[in-house]
Design a protein around this motif. Structure first.
Motif, PDB file in Angstrom:
ATOM      1  N   SER A   1      26.746  44.735  41.725  1.00 19.23           N
ATOM      2  CA  SER A   1      26.864  43.053  41.323  1.00 19.23           C
ATOM      3  C   SER A   1      26.783  43.388  39.662  1.00 19.23           C
ATOM      4  O   SER A   1      27.255  42.556  38.994  1.00 19.23           O
ATOM      5  N   HIS A   2      26.254  44.579  39.064  1.00 18.16           N
ATOM      6  CA  HIS A   2      26.102  44.623  37.764  1.00 18.16           C
ATOM      7  C   HIS A   2      27.005  45.556  37.168  1.00 18.16           C
ATOM      8  O   HIS A   2      27.074  45.746  35.748  1.00 18.16           O
ATOM      9  N   HIS A   3      28.052  45.836  37.789  1.00 18.26           N
ATOM     10  CA  HIS A   3      29.065  46.610  37.625  1.00 18.26           C
ATOM     11  C   HIS A   3      30.574  46.376  37.879  1.00 18.26           C
ATOM     12  O   HIS A   3      30.561  45.437  38.505  1.00 18.26           O
ATOM     13  N   ASN A   4      31.455  46.891  37.082  1.00 15.67           N
ATOM     14  CA  ASN A   4      33.012  46.401  37.497  1.00 15.67           C
ATOM     15  C   ASN A   4      33.357  47.274  38.706  1.00 15.67           C
ATOM     16  O   ASN A   4      33.307  48.512  38.600  1.00 15.67           O
ATOM     17  N   ILE A   5      33.752  46.488  39.861  1.00 10.25           N
ATOM     18  CA  ILE A   5      33.872  47.355  40.984  1.00 10.25           C
ATOM     19  C   ILE A   5      35.689  47.071  41.135  1.00 10.25           C
ATOM     20  O   ILE A   5      36.214  45.979  41.076  1.00 10.25           O
ATOM     21  N   MET A   6      36.302  48.258  41.470  1.00 16.69           N
ATOM     22  CA  MET A   6      37.542  48.431  41.889  1.00 16.69           C
ATOM     23  C   MET A   6      37.843  49.216  43.139  1.00 16.69           C
ATOM     24  O   MET A   6      36.976  49.917  43.568  1.00 16.69           O
ATOM     25  N   ALA A   7      38.817  48.853  43.847  1.00 11.17           N
ATOM     26  CA  ALA A   7      38.960  49.300  45.123  1.00 11.17           C
ATOM     27  C   ALA A   7      40.664  49.368  45.611  1.00 11.17           C
ATOM     28  O   ALA A   7      41.324  48.525  45.055  1.00 11.17           O
ATOM     29  N   THR A   8      40.879  50.218  46.614  1.00 14.05           N
ATOM     30  CA  THR A   8      42.100  49.971  47.149  1.00 14.05           C
ATOM     31  C   THR A   8      42.425  48.611  47.949  1.00 14.05           C
ATOM     32  O   THR A   8      41.298  47.939  48.336  1.00 14.05           O
ATOM     33  N   GLY A   9      43.433  48.199  48.251  1.00 13.84           N
ATOM     34  CA  GLY A   9      43.411  47.056  48.875  1.00 13.84           C
ATOM     35  C   GLY A   9      42.674  46.396  50.136  1.00 13.84           C
ATOM     36  O   GLY A   9      41.861  45.554  49.639  1.00 13.84           O
ATOM     37  N   THR A  10      42.990  47.057  51.111  1.00  9.89           N
ATOM     38  CA  THR A  10      42.208  46.548  52.129  1.00  9.89           C
ATOM     39  C   THR A  10      40.736  46.803  52.168  1.00  9.89           C
ATOM     40  O   THR A  10      39.860  45.840  52.405  1.00  9.89           O
ATOM     41  N   THR A  11      40.053  47.883  51.533  1.00 13.86           N
ATOM     42  CA  THR A  11      38.886  48.002  51.395  1.00 13.86           C
ATOM     43  C   THR A  11      38.262  47.088  50.458  1.00 13.86           C
ATOM     44  O   THR A  11      37.415  46.344  50.902  1.00 13.86           O
ATOM     45  N   GLY A  12      38.785  46.942  49.223  1.00  8.80           N
ATOM     46  CA  GLY A  12      38.501  45.818  48.285  1.00  8.80           C
ATOM     47  C   GLY A  12      38.276  44.328  49.034  1.00  8.80           C
ATOM     48  O   GLY A  12      37.454  43.834  48.913  1.00  8.80           O
ATOM     49  N   LYS A  13      39.486  43.957  49.832  1.00 10.07           N
ATOM     50  CA  LYS A  13      39.410  42.677  50.551  1.00 10.07           C
ATOM     51  C   LYS A  13      38.326  42.673  51.514  1.00 10.07           C
ATOM     52  O   LYS A  13      37.647  41.639  51.353  1.00 10.07           O
ATOM     53  N   MET A  14      37.972  43.707  52.203  1.00 10.53           N
ATOM     54  CA  MET A  14      36.762  43.637  53.370  1.00 10.53           C
ATOM     55  C   MET A  14      35.547  43.563  52.267  1.00 10.53           C
ATOM     56  O   MET A  14      34.791  42.820  52.979  1.00 10.53           O
ATOM     57  N   VAL A  15      35.172  44.289  51.367  1.00 11.53           N
ATOM     58  CA  VAL A  15      34.070  44.286  50.779  1.00 11.53           C
ATOM     59  C   VAL A  15      34.026  43.194  50.070  1.00 11.53           C
ATOM     60  O   VAL A  15      32.804  42.470  50.003  1.00 11.53           O
ATOM     61  N   GLU A  16      34.812  42.469  49.399  1.00 11.90           N
ATOM     62  CA  GLU A  16      34.601  41.311  48.693  1.00 11.90           C
ATOM     63  C   GLU A  16      34.421  39.964  49.663  1.00 11.90           C
ATOM     64  O   GLU A  16      33.608  39.377  49.507  1.00 11.90           O
ATOM     65  N   GLN A  17      35.068  40.190  50.783  1.00 11.48           N
ATOM     66  CA  GLN A  17      34.766  38.899  51.769  1.00 11.48           C
ATOM     67  C   GLN A  17      33.392  39.096  52.315  1.00 11.48           C
ATOM     68  O   GLN A  17      32.704  38.189  52.557  1.00 11.48           O
ATOM     69  N   ALA A  18      32.822  40.390  52.530  1.00  7.68           N
ATOM     70  CA  ALA A  18      31.668  40.615  53.312  1.00  7.68           C
ATOM     71  C   ALA A  18      30.386  40.287  51.969  1.00  7.68           C
ATOM     72  O   ALA A  18      29.305  40.042  52.548  1.00  7.68           O
TER      73      ALA A  18
END
Length: 131
Positions: free
Chosen positions: A27-44
């Motif tokens: 949470s102290h950093h800028n996180i980037m991800a490929t689409g599906t991975t990012g969506k899943m991590v963001e939701q969780a």
């Protein structure tokens, strides 16, 4: 730091669990991800994640960011039995080597890097960039 996340299909849930466990650090950093991975991590996790395209398109976008020194750490959870539609990580690893970007390809190495990040061991990149 700018942290990029990529997970092959069979490793997406592992990436989600990893991010849940280390949400406080991430949470102290800028996180980037490929689409599906990012969506899943963001939701969780509730983390704010910059999401790129899914699959190899998103991996190409992360490659571009690496080329311009816009990524400081890459976590790519790979399936050793890679499927044809999953991004080829050889170019990602080559560019990380060329740009001295710490990279983890499995959870064991990712945990070492995340603990190093928490302790401040990875701040050497800021010194090199003149920050």
């Amino acid at each position: 730091m700018n942290i990029a996340l990529i997970a092959h299909d069979t490793k997406k849930e592992l990436m989600v669990q990893f991010c849940i466990a280390y949400c406080g650090i991430l949470s102290h950093h800028n996180i980037m991800a490929t689409g599906t991975t990012g969506k899943m991590v963001e939701q969780a996790t509730g983390l704010e994640i910059t999401k790129f395209l899914s699959g190899s398109g998103g991996a190409q976008q992360i490659l571009s960011r690496i080329s311009y020194d816009e990524i400081d750490l890459l976590l790519i959870f790979r399936d050793p039995q890679r499927k044809p539609h999953e991004p080829d990580e050889n170019e990602l690893l080559r560019l990380c080597d060329a740009h001295n970007i710490p990279v983890a390809t499995n959870i064991a190495t990712a945990e070492v890097l995340i603990h190093g990040l928490e302790r401040g061991d990875l701040d050497w990149r800021d010194v090199l960039k003149g920050v």
